[in-house]
Design a protein around this motif. Structure first.
Motif, mmCIF file in Angstrom:
data_model
loop_
_atom_site.group_PDB
_atom_site.id
_atom_site.type_symbol
_atom_site.label_atom_id
_atom_site.label_comp_id
_atom_site.label_asym_id
_atom_site.label_seq_id
_atom_site.Cartn_x
_atom_site.Cartn_y
_atom_site.Cartn_z
ATOM 1 N N VAL A 5 11.444 9.828 -2.520
ATOM 2 C CA VAL A 5 11.763 9.149 -1.255
ATOM 3 C C VAL A 5 10.480 8.685 -0.567
ATOM 4 O O VAL A 5 10.386 7.526 -0.122
ATOM 5 C CB VAL A 5 12.581 10.083 -0.330
ATOM 6 C CG1 VAL A 5 12.730 9.487 1.050
ATOM 7 C CG2 VAL A 5 13.935 10.386 -0.936
ATOM 8 N N ILE A 6 9.502 9.562 -0.491
ATOM 9 C CA ILE A 6 8.229 9.200 0.142
ATOM 10 C C ILE A 6 7.531 8.088 -0.635
ATOM 11 O O ILE A 6 7.009 7.134 -0.048
ATOM 12 C CB ILE A 6 7.317 10.439 0.272
ATOM 13 C CG1 ILE A 6 7.925 11.411 1.285
ATOM 14 C CG2 ILE A 6 5.904 10.047 0.680
ATOM 15 C CD1 ILE A 6 7.268 12.771 1.305
ATOM 16 N N GLY A 7 7.527 8.191 -1.964
ATOM 17 C CA GLY A 7 6.907 7.151 -2.789
ATOM 18 C C GLY A 7 7.585 5.811 -2.624
ATOM 19 O O GLY A 7 6.923 4.763 -2.537
ATOM 20 N N THR A 8 8.899 5.809 -2.558
ATOM 21 C CA THR A 8 9.636 4.561 -2.365
ATOM 22 C C THR A 8 9.333 3.958 -1.000
ATOM 23 O O THR A 8 9.107 2.747 -0.879
ATOM 24 C CB THR A 8 11.151 4.809 -2.503
ATOM 25 O OG1 THR A 8 11.408 5.390 -3.781
ATOM 26 C CG2 THR A 8 11.932 3.526 -2.368
ATOM 27 N N LEU A 9 9.317 4.790 0.014
ATOM 28 C CA LEU A 9 9.011 4.312 1.364
ATOM 29 C C LEU A 9 7.597 3.718 1.430
ATOM 30 O O LEU A 9 7.391 2.615 1.963
ATOM 31 C CB LEU A 9 9.155 5.443 2.372
ATOM 32 C CG LEU A 9 8.877 5.091 3.827
ATOM 33 C CD1 LEU A 9 9.917 4.101 4.331
ATOM 34 C CD2 LEU A 9 8.863 6.339 4.669
ATOM 35 N N LEU A 10 6.625 4.431 0.879
ATOM 36 C CA LEU A 10 5.249 3.927 0.886
ATOM 37 C C LEU A 10 5.111 2.636 0.092
ATOM 38 O O LEU A 10 4.389 1.712 0.488
ATOM 39 C CB LEU A 10 4.298 4.988 0.340
ATOM 40 C CG LEU A 10 4.061 6.208 1.220
ATOM 41 C CD1 LEU A 10 3.203 7.222 0.485
ATOM 42 C CD2 LEU A 10 3.412 5.794 2.527
ATOM 43 N N THR A 23 -4.704 0.753 2.512
ATOM 44 C CA THR A 23 -4.516 1.842 1.552
ATOM 45 C C THR A 23 -4.418 1.278 0.139
ATOM 46 O O THR A 23 -3.747 0.277 -0.105
ATOM 47 C CB THR A 23 -3.221 2.625 1.874
ATOM 48 O OG1 THR A 23 -3.255 3.005 3.239
ATOM 49 C CG2 THR A 23 -3.092 3.845 1.014
ATOM 50 N N SER A 24 -5.067 1.968 -0.800
ATOM 51 C CA SER A 24 -5.017 1.494 -2.185
ATOM 52 C C SER A 24 -3.673 1.868 -2.817
ATOM 53 O O SER A 24 -2.984 2.781 -2.377
ATOM 54 C CB SER A 24 -6.154 2.100 -2.999
ATOM 55 O OG SER A 24 -5.905 3.463 -3.255
ATOM 56 N N TRP A 25 -3.348 1.147 -3.883
ATOM 57 C CA TRP A 25 -2.097 1.424 -4.582
ATOM 58 C C TRP A 25 -2.104 2.808 -5.205
ATOM 59 O O TRP A 25 -1.039 3.397 -5.414
ATOM 60 C CB TRP A 25 -1.835 0.354 -5.644
ATOM 61 C CG TRP A 25 -1.238 -0.888 -5.069
ATOM 62 C CD1 TRP A 25 -1.877 -2.048 -4.788
ATOM 63 C CD2 TRP A 25 0.121 -1.066 -4.683
ATOM 64 N NE1 TRP A 25 -0.998 -2.952 -4.256
ATOM 65 C CE2 TRP A 25 0.240 -2.377 -4.181
ATOM 66 C CE3 TRP A 25 1.249 -0.262 -4.705
ATOM 67 C CZ2 TRP A 25 1.440 -2.892 -3.719
ATOM 68 C CZ3 TRP A 25 2.456 -0.779 -4.243
ATOM 69 C CH2 TRP A 25 2.534 -2.077 -3.750
ATOM 70 N N PHE A 26 -3.265 3.333 -5.502
ATOM 71 C CA PHE A 26 -3.350 4.678 -6.079
ATOM 72 C C PHE A 26 -2.701 5.705 -5.152
ATOM 73 O O PHE A 26 -1.906 6.534 -5.577
ATOM 74 C CB PHE A 26 -4.816 5.053 -6.343
ATOM 75 C CG PHE A 26 -4.993 6.467 -6.809
ATOM 76 C CD1 PHE A 26 -4.713 6.815 -8.115
ATOM 77 C CD2 PHE A 26 -5.416 7.451 -5.921
ATOM 78 C CE1 PHE A 26 -4.862 8.121 -8.536
ATOM 79 C CE2 PHE A 26 -5.564 8.751 -6.337
ATOM 80 C CZ PHE A 26 -5.287 9.103 -7.658
ATOM 81 N N TRP A 27 -3.017 5.657 -3.882
ATOM 82 C CA TRP A 27 -2.462 6.618 -2.921
ATOM 83 C C TRP A 27 -0.995 6.336 -2.622
ATOM 84 O O TRP A 27 -0.216 7.247 -2.341
ATOM 85 C CB TRP A 27 -3.274 6.618 -1.631
ATOM 86 C CG TRP A 27 -4.639 7.152 -1.864
ATOM 87 C CD1 TRP A 27 -5.809 6.442 -1.834
ATOM 88 C CD2 TRP A 27 -4.983 8.491 -2.206
ATOM 89 N NE1 TRP A 27 -6.859 7.258 -2.136
ATOM 90 C CE2 TRP A 27 -6.382 8.540 -2.373
ATOM 91 C CE3 TRP A 27 -4.271 9.654 -2.406
ATOM 92 C CZ2 TRP A 27 -7.050 9.700 -2.713
ATOM 93 C CZ3 TRP A 27 -4.933 10.816 -2.746
ATOM 94 C CH2 TRP A 27 -6.312 10.829 -2.899
ATOM 95 N N VAL A 28 -0.629 5.075 -2.675
ATOM 96 C CA VAL A 28 0.763 4.715 -2.411
ATOM 97 C C VAL A 28 1.673 5.225 -3.526
ATOM 98 O O VAL A 28 2.779 5.705 -3.275
ATOM 99 C CB VAL A 28 0.892 3.181 -2.251
ATOM 100 C CG1 VAL A 28 2.344 2.755 -2.191
ATOM 101 C CG2 VAL A 28 0.146 2.724 -1.005
ATOM 102 N N LEU A 29 1.204 5.161 -4.756
ATOM 103 C CA LEU A 29 2.025 5.567 -5.903
ATOM 104 C C LEU A 29 1.861 7.041 -6.278
ATOM 105 O O LEU A 29 2.577 7.541 -7.147
ATOM 106 C CB LEU A 29 1.694 4.685 -7.110
ATOM 107 C CG LEU A 29 1.996 3.196 -6.923
ATOM 108 C CD1 LEU A 29 1.531 2.411 -8.147
ATOM 109 C CD2 LEU A 29 3.474 2.973 -6.669
#
Length: 83
Positions: A5-10, A23-29
């Motif tokens: 859920v958190i990953g999808t939201l981010l 924010t980089s995609w690394f932290w988002v994923l």
């Protein structure tokens, strides 16, 4: 589940540039990686299987109690005395 859920939201926030622009995609994923690690640990340790077995035992006990009540017996299997 919460990791997904958190990953999808981010991911949605990053994709639509709502927030987290810097924010980089690394932290988002990274929550998705956390979900993979959690599921691996849950399966490897037997946590998932224990939860499923506990749920089945609870259903079995509830079913047993219901049948005893329907037959007019108490939880120990003794017939209720009618006066």
């Amino acid at each position: 589940m919460w990791f997904v859920v958190i990953g999808t939201l981010l991911t949605l926030l990053k994709a639509f540039d709502v927030a987290l622009v810097e924010t980089s995609w690394f932290w988002v994923l990274s929550p998705f990686a956390g979900a993979v690690v959690w599921w691996w640990w849950a399966d490897a340790s037997g946590y998932t299987k224990r939860r499923a077995m506990d749920k089945m035992e609870q259903k079995k006990e509830e079913r047993r109690r219901k049948h005893l009540v329907d037959m007019g017996m108490d939880e120990r299997g003794r017939r209720a005395v009618k006066k």
